[in-house]
Design an enzyme around this catalytic site. Structure first.
Site, PDB file in Angstrom:
ATOM      1  N   LEU A   9       0.848  -1.202   0.000  1.00 17.37           N
ATOM      2  CA  LEU A   9       0.000   0.000   0.000  1.00 17.37           C
ATOM      3  C   LEU A   9       0.876   1.242   0.000  1.00 17.37           C
ATOM      4  O   LEU A   9       1.620   1.491   0.947  1.00 17.37           O
ATOM      5  CB  LEU A   9      -0.914  -0.006   1.225  1.00 17.37           C
ATOM      6  CG  LEU A   9      -1.782  -1.263   1.392  1.00 17.37           C
ATOM      7  CD1 LEU A   9      -2.754  -1.074   2.556  1.00 17.37           C
ATOM      8  CD2 LEU A   9      -2.538  -1.602   0.110  1.00 17.37           C
ATOM      9  N   ALA A  10       0.770   1.989  -1.071  1.00 17.68           N
ATOM     10  CA  ALA A  10       1.631   3.167  -1.211  1.00 17.68           C
ATOM     11  C   ALA A  10       0.891   4.319  -1.870  1.00 17.68           C
ATOM     12  O   ALA A  10       1.462   5.113  -2.599  1.00 17.68           O
ATOM     13  CB  ALA A  10       2.862   2.792  -2.033  1.00 17.68           C
ATOM     14  N   ARG A  16       1.918  14.062   7.165  1.00 17.60           N
ATOM     15  CA  ARG A  16       2.791  14.400   8.301  1.00 17.60           C
ATOM     16  C   ARG A  16       4.239  14.606   7.883  1.00 17.60           C
ATOM     17  O   ARG A  16       5.050  15.070   8.669  1.00 17.60           O
ATOM     18  CB  ARG A  16       2.669  13.297   9.372  1.00 17.60           C
ATOM     19  CG  ARG A  16       1.311  13.276  10.043  1.00 17.60           C
ATOM     20  CD  ARG A  16       1.030  11.979  10.794  1.00 17.60           C
ATOM     21  NE  ARG A  16       0.510  10.922   9.918  1.00 17.60           N
ATOM     22  CZ  ARG A  16       0.102   9.725  10.336  1.00 17.60           C
ATOM     23  NH1 ARG A  16       0.175   9.426  11.629  1.00 17.60           N
ATOM     24  NH2 ARG A  16      -0.348   8.826   9.488  1.00 17.60           N
ATOM     25  N   GLN A  77      -5.431   3.490  -6.764  1.00 19.17           N
ATOM     26  CA  GLN A  77      -6.498   3.856  -5.832  1.00 19.17           C
ATOM     27  C   GLN A  77      -6.761   5.342  -6.056  1.00 19.17           C
ATOM     28  O   GLN A  77      -5.965   6.185  -5.659  1.00 19.17           O
ATOM     29  CB  GLN A  77      -6.057   3.603  -4.377  1.00 19.17           C
ATOM     30  CG  GLN A  77      -7.176   3.870  -3.386  1.00 19.17           C
ATOM     31  CD  GLN A  77      -6.673   4.060  -1.963  1.00 19.17           C
ATOM     32  OE1 GLN A  77      -5.508   4.401  -1.730  1.00 19.17           O
ATOM     33  NE2 GLN A  77      -7.547   3.856  -0.995  1.00 19.17           N
ATOM     34  N   ASN A 174      -0.202  -2.873  16.167  1.00 17.75           N
ATOM     35  CA  ASN A 174      -0.359  -3.465  14.838  1.00 17.75           C
ATOM     36  C   ASN A 174       0.635  -2.832  13.866  1.00 17.75           C
ATOM     37  O   ASN A 174       0.496  -1.675  13.510  1.00 17.75           O
ATOM     38  CB  ASN A 174      -1.787  -3.204  14.337  1.00 17.75           C
ATOM     39  CG  ASN A 174      -1.925  -3.516  12.857  1.00 17.75           C
ATOM     40  OD1 ASN A 174      -1.388  -4.518  12.379  1.00 17.75           O
ATOM     41  ND2 ASN A 174      -2.632  -2.658  12.138  1.00 17.75           N
ATOM     42  N   LYS A 356      34.369  11.381 -17.021  1.00 20.29           N
ATOM     43  CA  LYS A 356      32.980  11.115 -17.378  1.00 20.29           C
ATOM     44  C   LYS A 356      32.990  10.179 -18.560  1.00 20.29           C
ATOM     45  O   LYS A 356      33.613  10.491 -19.574  1.00 20.29           O
ATOM     46  CB  LYS A 356      32.239  12.392 -17.739  1.00 20.29           C
ATOM     47  CG  LYS A 356      30.751  12.155 -17.861  1.00 20.29           C
ATOM     48  CD  LYS A 356      30.053  12.733 -19.053  1.00 20.29           C
ATOM     49  CE  LYS A 356      30.605  12.459 -20.394  1.00 20.29           C
ATOM     50  NZ  LYS A 356      29.797  12.981 -21.489  1.00 20.29           N
ATOM     51  N   TYR A 392      32.736  18.606 -26.038  1.00 25.78           N
ATOM     52  CA  TYR A 392      31.410  19.130 -26.366  1.00 25.78           C
ATOM     53  C   TYR A 392      31.567  20.415 -27.154  1.00 25.78           C
ATOM     54  O   TYR A 392      32.207  21.353 -26.697  1.00 25.78           O
ATOM     55  CB  TYR A 392      30.659  19.376 -25.058  1.00 25.78           C
ATOM     56  CG  TYR A 392      29.232  19.813 -25.231  1.00 25.78           C
ATOM     57  CD1 TYR A 392      28.361  19.110 -26.059  1.00 25.78           C
ATOM     58  CD2 TYR A 392      28.736  20.918 -24.544  1.00 25.78           C
ATOM     59  CE1 TYR A 392      27.038  19.502 -26.201  1.00 25.78           C
ATOM     60  CE2 TYR A 392      27.417  21.312 -24.681  1.00 25.78           C
ATOM     61  CZ  TYR A 392      26.570  20.600 -25.517  1.00 25.78           C
ATOM     62  OH  TYR A 392      25.262  20.986 -25.652  1.00 25.78           O
TER      63      TYR A 392
HETATM   64  C1  UD1 Z   1      -1.809   2.087   9.768  1.00 29.86           C
HETATM   65  C2  UD1 Z   1      -2.765   1.101  10.469  1.00 29.86           C
HETATM   66  C3  UD1 Z   1      -2.410   1.018  11.943  1.00 29.86           C
HETATM   67  C4  UD1 Z   1      -0.975   0.575  12.065  1.00 29.86           C
HETATM   68  C5  UD1 Z   1      -0.021   1.492  11.276  1.00 29.86           C
HETATM   69  C6  UD1 Z   1       1.351   0.840  11.236  1.00 29.86           C
HETATM   70  C7  UD1 Z   1      -4.926   1.145   9.293  1.00 29.86           C
HETATM   71  C8  UD1 Z   1      -6.320   1.655   9.317  1.00 29.86           C
HETATM   72  N1  UD1 Z   1      -4.138   1.526  10.310  1.00 29.86           N
HETATM   73  O1  UD1 Z   1      -2.031   3.358  10.335  1.00 29.86           O
HETATM   74  O2  UD1 Z   1      -3.250   0.088  12.601  1.00 29.86           O
HETATM   75  O3  UD1 Z   1      -0.599   0.553  13.427  1.00 29.86           O
HETATM   76  O4  UD1 Z   1      -0.466   1.647   9.930  1.00 29.86           O
HETATM   77  O5  UD1 Z   1       2.296   1.621  10.564  1.00 29.86           O
HETATM   78  O6  UD1 Z   1      -4.571   0.393   8.406  1.00 29.86           O
HETATM   79  N2  UD1 Z   1      -2.554   4.034   2.233  1.00 29.86           N
HETATM   80  C9  UD1 Z   1      -3.097   3.890   0.974  1.00 29.86           C
HETATM   81  N3  UD1 Z   1      -4.351   4.357   0.737  1.00 29.86           N
HETATM   82  C10 UD1 Z   1      -5.099   4.952   1.687  1.00 29.86           C
HETATM   83  C11 UD1 Z   1      -4.535   5.113   2.978  1.00 29.86           C
HETATM   84  C12 UD1 Z   1      -3.262   4.627   3.216  1.00 29.86           C
HETATM   85  O7  UD1 Z   1      -2.456   3.342   0.072  1.00 29.86           O
HETATM   86  O8  UD1 Z   1      -6.240   5.344   1.389  1.00 29.86           O
HETATM   87  C13 UD1 Z   1      -1.185   3.530   2.461  1.00 29.86           C
HETATM   88  C14 UD1 Z   1      -0.202   4.622   2.822  1.00 29.86           C
HETATM   89  O9  UD1 Z   1       0.450   5.104   1.669  1.00 29.86           O
HETATM   90  C15 UD1 Z   1       0.772   3.915   3.762  1.00 29.86           C
HETATM   91  C16 UD1 Z   1      -0.075   2.800   4.363  1.00 29.86           C
HETATM   92  O10 UD1 Z   1      -1.202   2.638   3.543  1.00 29.86           O
HETATM   93  O11 UD1 Z   1       1.853   3.365   3.081  1.00 29.86           O
HETATM   94  C17 UD1 Z   1      -0.495   3.111   5.792  1.00 29.86           C
HETATM   95  O12 UD1 Z   1      -1.252   4.303   5.801  1.00 29.86           O
HETATM   96  P1  UD1 Z   1      -1.111   5.375   6.957  1.00 29.86           P
HETATM   97  O13 UD1 Z   1      -2.060   6.480   6.673  1.00 29.86           O
HETATM   98  O14 UD1 Z   1       0.296   5.711   7.181  1.00 29.86           O
HETATM   99  O15 UD1 Z   1      -1.699   4.534   8.179  1.00 29.86           O
HETATM  100  P2  UD1 Z   1      -1.388   4.721   9.724  1.00 29.86           P
HETATM  101  O16 UD1 Z   1      -2.178   5.835  10.254  1.00 29.86           O
HETATM  102  O17 UD1 Z   1       0.078   4.739   9.938  1.00 29.86           O
HETATM  103 CA    CA Z   2       1.871   4.775   8.593  1.00 28.29          CA
END
Ligand code: UD1
Ligand code: CA
Length: 473
Positions: A9-10, A16, A77, A174, A356, A392
């Protein structure tokens, strides 16, 4: 072992970080965060690695496409509606896949393959449909908390924003690493609801749903909770880098490399270094660099994707990018090897020398103040101080060829394309525009004139002129 696919998930914004750059492209040890879970997935032998992109999708995609790895795929997404929603976006890319899906977050870079192997073992042992890693954290702020019943069975995960004051005190966190059976995952994801503080589809709610369905869930506590460190801010980025740096440096020292100042030495995880090599303070060895045995890398040098033989010395303040250097060669101090430079054995590349896309043969010396660009320099060549290849012309780049055993006097310019034959001599101060035959002397100096008594005459002239009196200020 059953088949494995990985979803990373990225797509999130990373507010922040306060940055224009997507969070997952912020770097630790010179590598973007997203590369770490991608490398992990590939090392586990995943047959598909689906990276879910969203915010600044094109940048993240472009970065990963450079790897040209057909196992890496993308899912978009469009709106960031939460981690559950993001995982569902990966469904089309996993069509036809049946096996295990490992879900990783793009902002959790320190995880090791060993921990994932333990998770898979726990998953199989319990015949679970869903398994997750948990971490005991002294300071679990920002993480979801693991809820268990009195017998220790998992009940669910609660996000910090939704915690009661009592739940906030739970120290089992988690880290966001889940393993599920593919069919189960994509059957459950559409059931997620966004009835929470953040109005998002939480992937973490999958655990509660699984419990309600009565499926078996395995959990595995990470041996080292630092592996599960998630990065949401710049200070966490710095902390994660420190953890990884210490891990990499400890392993290198264990294998026989001396690090004079491990806290101020940045070595990327993919770098290989032979025993008895000494790395001084402030060195940065990045990318896929390889360094042989008994080398010295002096203070403040930087190597990126470069390959050094044995007993090579890189003196202070030198920069090497995508270059190779043979055994017993010395580079620097303050030398620069730009991409495509190939330096032979027993070569001396001295201070303020820039290469180079240059090949330099064995036993050649370019000891001071020189630019060799798009050059093919042979063996046993002496390049005098201040030599420049003029490669050059404002439109195109051209090649300078200098064959074996050539002696180039100081302050020579080669106007490329030009070739100097084997064993030729170039007189100091020459501008070479035509090919020089082997064994010839080429010299282009203007004839030197001497005017005897000139200084005295000038002084007299000045005195006369001066009597008219006006001083210019
Ligand atoms: C998330 C977890 C939390 C965990 C923490 C660990 C959830 C709801 N919460 O919180 O329980 O302790 O990670 O690091 O999963 N992302 C998407 N699409 C979105 C939202 C997020 O791709 O719509 C991706 C972000 O790019 C990121 C990852 O998911 O790489 C985590 O998202 P982030 O918003 O950082 O979640 P946390 O609040 O850290
Ligand atoms: Ca996170």
């Amino acid at each position: 072992m059953s088949k494995l696919a990985v979803v990373i998930l990225a797509a999130g914004e990373g507010k922040r970080m306060k940055s224009e750059r997507p969070k997952v492209l912020h770097e630790i040890l010179g590598r973007p965060l997203v590369d770490y879970p991608v490398d992990l997935a590939l090392s586990l032998g995943a047959e598909r690695v689906v990276v879910v992109v969203g915010v600044q999708a094109e940048q993240v995609k472009a970065h990963l496409l450079r790897r040209r790895n057909p196992r890496i795929r993308f899912a978009l997404q469009k709106k960031q509606l939460g981690t559950g929603h993001a995982t569902l976006a990966a469904a089309p890319a996993l069509k036809g896949f049946s096996g295990e899906v490992l879900i990783l977050y793009g902002d959790v870079p320190l995880l090791t393959p060993a921990t994932i192997k333990r998770l898979r073992a726990a998953h199989h042992k319990k015949r679970a449909k869903l398994s997750l890693i948990t971490a005991r954290l002294a300071e679990p702020r920002g993480y979801g908390r693991i809820l268990r019943d009195s017998s220790g069975e998992v009940l669910g995960i609660v996000e910090e924003a939704d915690c009661t004051p009592g739940q906030r005190g739970i120290t089992e966190a988690n880290p966001g690493i889940y393993l599920c059976e593919a069919g189960f995952l994509f059957r459950m994801l559409p059931q997620l609801k966004k009835d929470n503080r953040q109005k998002e589809y939480y992937l973490t709610d999958l655990v509660g749903l699984a419990v309600a369905e009565g499926v078996l869930i395995a959990t595995l506590e990470a041996h080292d909770p630092r592996e599960t460190f998630g990065i949401n801010s710049r200070s966490q980025l710095g902390q994660a880098e420190a953890v990884l740096r210490a891990r990499v440096n400890a392993a290198l020292m264990e294998s026989g490399v001396t690090l004079e100042d491990p806290e101020r030495t940045w070595i990327a995880p993919g770098v290989k270094i032979g025993p008895d090599t000494v790395i001084e303070s402030g060195a940065r060895l990045l990318g896929k660099s390889r360094i042989g045995r008994a080398c010295v890398i002096e203070a403040g040098s930087r190597l990126d994707d470069s390959d050094l033989g044995n007993r090579v010395e890189v003196r202070a303040g030198s920069v090497l990018e995508s270059s190779t250097v043979g055994d017993d060669t010395t580079i620097g101090p303050m030398a620069r090897l730009r991409p495509g430079s190939m330096v032979g054995k027993r070569v001396r590349i001295g201070n303020f020398v820039e290469l180079k896309n240059a090949r330099v043969g064995d036993d050649t010396k370019a000891a001071h103040l020189t630019y060799l660009g798009d050059a093919r320099v042979g063996k046993n060549v002496n390049i005098g101080c201040g030599t420049i290849t003029c490669n050059y012309d404002g439109v195109k780049k051209s090649v300078t060829v200098i064959e074996d055993d050539v002696f180039v006097g100081s302050d020579t310019q080669f106007i490329a394309p030009v070739k100097v034959g084997k064993g030729a001599y170039i007189g100091s101060g020459s501008t070479i525009t035509r090919n020089v035959p082997p064994g010839a002397l080429a010299i282009t100096r203007a004839p030197e004139k001497h005017k005897p008594g000139w200084a005295k005459k000038r002084a007299e002239l000045k005195k006369k002129g001066g009597s008219s009196g006006k001083k210019k200020n």
